[in-house]
Design an enzyme around this catalytic site. Structure first.
Site, mmCIF file in Angstrom:
data_model
loop_
_atom_site.group_PDB
_atom_site.id
_atom_site.type_symbol
_atom_site.label_atom_id
_atom_site.label_comp_id
_atom_site.label_asym_id
_atom_site.label_seq_id
_atom_site.Cartn_x
_atom_site.Cartn_y
_atom_site.Cartn_z
ATOM 1 N N TYR A 101 0.850 -1.202 0.000
ATOM 2 C CA TYR A 101 0.000 0.000 0.000
ATOM 3 C C TYR A 101 0.883 1.249 0.000
ATOM 4 O O TYR A 101 0.651 2.193 -0.758
ATOM 5 C CB TYR A 101 -0.893 -0.064 1.242
ATOM 6 C CG TYR A 101 -2.025 0.932 1.337
ATOM 7 C CD1 TYR A 101 -2.730 1.369 0.217
ATOM 8 C CD2 TYR A 101 -2.428 1.423 2.581
ATOM 9 C CE1 TYR A 101 -3.782 2.270 0.338
ATOM 10 C CE2 TYR A 101 -3.472 2.311 2.710
ATOM 11 C CZ TYR A 101 -4.144 2.739 1.596
ATOM 12 O OH TYR A 101 -5.186 3.629 1.727
ATOM 13 N N LYS B 33 0.985 4.323 -2.685
ATOM 14 C CA LYS B 33 0.583 5.679 -2.280
ATOM 15 C C LYS B 33 1.772 6.649 -2.317
ATOM 16 O O LYS B 33 1.599 7.832 -2.591
ATOM 17 C CB LYS B 33 -0.062 5.635 -0.891
ATOM 18 C CG LYS B 33 -1.459 4.998 -0.868
ATOM 19 C CD LYS B 33 -2.481 5.788 -1.698
ATOM 20 C CE LYS B 33 -3.918 5.398 -1.339
ATOM 21 N NZ LYS B 33 -4.912 6.127 -2.157
HETATM 22 N N1 LIG Z 1 -11.092 3.855 4.345
HETATM 23 C C1 LIG Z 1 -10.048 4.287 5.059
HETATM 24 O O1 LIG Z 1 -9.956 4.089 6.283
HETATM 25 C C2 LIG Z 1 -8.961 5.089 4.399
HETATM 26 C C3 LIG Z 1 -7.917 5.603 5.165
HETATM 27 C C4 LIG Z 1 -6.928 6.358 4.529
HETATM 28 C C5 LIG Z 1 -7.004 6.602 3.158
HETATM 29 N N2 LIG Z 1 -8.028 6.062 2.439
HETATM 30 C C6 LIG Z 1 -8.078 6.357 1.013
HETATM 31 O O2 LIG Z 1 -9.336 6.941 0.751
HETATM 32 C C7 LIG Z 1 -9.781 6.567 -0.554
HETATM 33 C C8 LIG Z 1 -11.183 6.008 -0.487
HETATM 34 O O3 LIG Z 1 -11.214 4.839 0.314
HETATM 35 P P1 LIG Z 1 -12.611 4.196 0.713
HETATM 36 O O4 LIG Z 1 -12.320 2.916 1.379
HETATM 37 O O5 LIG Z 1 -13.441 5.196 1.445
HETATM 38 O O6 LIG Z 1 -13.198 3.917 -0.727
HETATM 39 P P2 LIG Z 1 -14.670 4.104 -1.326
HETATM 40 O O7 LIG Z 1 -14.923 5.519 -1.677
HETATM 41 O O8 LIG Z 1 -15.656 3.410 -0.459
HETATM 42 O O9 LIG Z 1 -14.519 3.242 -2.664
HETATM 43 C C9 LIG Z 1 -13.505 3.377 -3.602
HETATM 44 C C10 LIG Z 1 -13.988 2.748 -4.873
HETATM 45 O O10 LIG Z 1 -12.927 2.702 -5.844
HETATM 46 C C11 LIG Z 1 -13.459 1.930 -6.900
HETATM 47 N N3 LIG Z 1 -12.457 1.327 -7.758
HETATM 48 C C12 LIG Z 1 -11.624 0.296 -7.498
HETATM 49 N N4 LIG Z 1 -10.979 -0.070 -8.610
HETATM 50 C C13 LIG Z 1 -11.430 0.742 -9.607
HETATM 51 C C14 LIG Z 1 -11.167 0.826 -11.006
HETATM 52 N N5 LIG Z 1 -10.311 -0.014 -11.618
HETATM 53 N N6 LIG Z 1 -11.789 1.786 -11.723
HETATM 54 C C15 LIG Z 1 -12.658 2.617 -11.130
HETATM 55 N N7 LIG Z 1 -12.968 2.581 -9.819
HETATM 56 C C16 LIG Z 1 -12.351 1.650 -9.070
HETATM 57 C C17 LIG Z 1 -14.292 0.802 -6.244
HETATM 58 O O11 LIG Z 1 -15.574 0.728 -6.897
HETATM 59 P P3 LIG Z 1 -15.839 -0.350 -8.059
HETATM 60 O O12 LIG Z 1 -15.415 -1.671 -7.501
HETATM 61 O O13 LIG Z 1 -17.286 -0.205 -8.301
HETATM 62 O O14 LIG Z 1 -15.007 0.079 -9.240
HETATM 63 C C18 LIG Z 1 -14.443 1.297 -4.785
HETATM 64 O O15 LIG Z 1 -15.747 1.156 -4.318
HETATM 65 C C19 LIG Z 1 -8.736 5.586 -1.095
HETATM 66 O O16 LIG Z 1 -7.879 6.274 -1.988
HETATM 67 C C20 LIG Z 1 -7.997 5.112 0.136
HETATM 68 O O17 LIG Z 1 -6.681 4.746 -0.134
HETATM 69 C C21 LIG Z 1 -9.001 5.317 3.021
#
Ligand SMILES: NC(=O)c1ccc[n+]([C@@H]2O[C@H](COP(=O)([O-])OP(=O)(O)OC[C@H]3O[C@@H](n4cnc5c(N)ncnc54)[C@H](OP(=O)(O)O)[C@@H]3O)[C@@H](O)[C@H]2O)c1
Length: 260
Positions: free
Chosen positions: A156, A160
């Site tokens: 990861y 990133k």
């Molecule tokens: N959640 C956390 O605790 C956390 C913490 C720190 C940073 N982040 C960052 O925050 C961001 C959002 O995280 P989240 O967990 O909240 O995500 P989210 O908004 O719930 O979902 C992200 C979406 O990305 C889509 N995706 C994956 N592969 C793809 C592709 N090839 N083309 C287009 N879309 C694609 C998926 O939808 P489909 O499968 O429908 O394509 C997935 O549902 C990420 O960049 C993550 O690294 C998250």
């Protein structure tokens, strides 16, 4: 932030139920028309319905950001519908390998780089001309993983860190076109996914989910974890004219868990 994105078209790539949903809703609340792109059309439509119900304007474009034709199709759909794009937010996420780096299959590392780095670059390249016409803004969603080197986060962190390097280089390269590129690095996000996970941790150690929360939040200055909307507001700020002189910057949103 009402009105700070009035008249703007905001494209969000990688919309899921977590942060992607919040970014769409907060951008719409700030006055933007919102384009929702990810692979799962049904989920995009659910979030779009929420945007519309709150009085916003939405466009759903099922898109795989690892596919050239799909991304070109996204640009065409946006221009056909709105004739412009002012803001691009890159949020896509797939669960990374959580093995020690030296035991992680190269295929998994390649897939992670393909999505997070090349997928994001593909979308940025495709939107550069139209963003340049609008003195546009790009916000790439990163993670606090760039601030630590904990075991098992290596794959990861590789992806990133490369995303961050790319954002900084592109800020320099595209600045002459009037395009700003910034990064938001969330820490923990207190969303349904994390609530579920804390429930599992609590069962494993025979403590309550509240105790897991308190132990985790104790590492931050504010002694709490950020809500999705608090991350999304930081994205809206960087996307808006309020940040018109800010580019190449990383804004950590983690209640003070990591800072200089
Ligand atoms: N959640 C956390 O605790 C956390 C913490 C720190 C940073 N982040 C960052 O925050 C961001 C959002 O995280 P989240 O967990 O909240 O995500 P989210 O908004 O719930 O979902 C992200 C979406 O990305 C889509 N995706 C994956 N592969 C793809 C592709 N090839 N083309 C287009 N879309 C694609 C998926 O939808 P489909 O499968 O429908 O394509 C997935 O549902 C990420 O960049 C993550 O690294 C998250």
């Amino acid at each position: 932030m009402t009105g700070v994105l009035d008249g703007k078209v905001v494209v969000v790539s990688g919309v899921g139920p977590g942060l992607g949903r919040s970014i769409c809703l907060r951008a719409a609340a700030a006055g933007a028309s919102v384009v929702l792109a990810a692979r799962t059309e049904s989920r995009l439509k659910e979030v779009a319905a929420e945007v519309d119900a709150a009085g916003g304007t939405s466009l759903v474009v099922p898109t795989d950001i690892t596919d050239d034709d799909a991304v070109d199709g996204l640009v065409r759909s946006v221009l056909d519908e709105f004739g412009r794009a002012d803001v691009l937010v890159n949020n896509a996420f797939a669960l990374p390998s959580m093995k020690p780096l030296a035991r992680t299959d190269f295929d998994q590392i390649t897939a992670s780089l393909d999505l997070t780095v090349l997928g994001t670059l593909r979308v940025i390249k495709a939107f550069t001309d139209t963003l340049a016409e609008a003195d546009g803004a790009i916000v790439n969603i990163n993670s606090m993983v760039i601030r630590h080197s904990e075991p098992r986060y290596g794959s990861y962190k590789l992806a990133k860190s490369a995303l961050l390097a790319m954002s900084q280089t592109l800020a320099t390269e595209l600045g002459g076109k009037g395009i700003r590129i910034n990064t938001v690095a969330p820490g923990y996000i207190w969303d349904d996914q994390l609530k579920w996970y804390f429930g599992e941790v609590a069962k494993k150690y025979d403590i309550t989910p509240e105790q897991v929360y308190e132990q985790t939040a104790a590492k931050s200055d504010l002694k709490r974890l950020p809500e999705p909307d608090e991350i999304a507001e930081a994205v809206v700020f960087l996307a808006s004219p309020m940040a018109s002189a800010i580019t190449g910057h990383t804004l950590d949103v983690n209640c003070g868990e990591y800072h200089d």
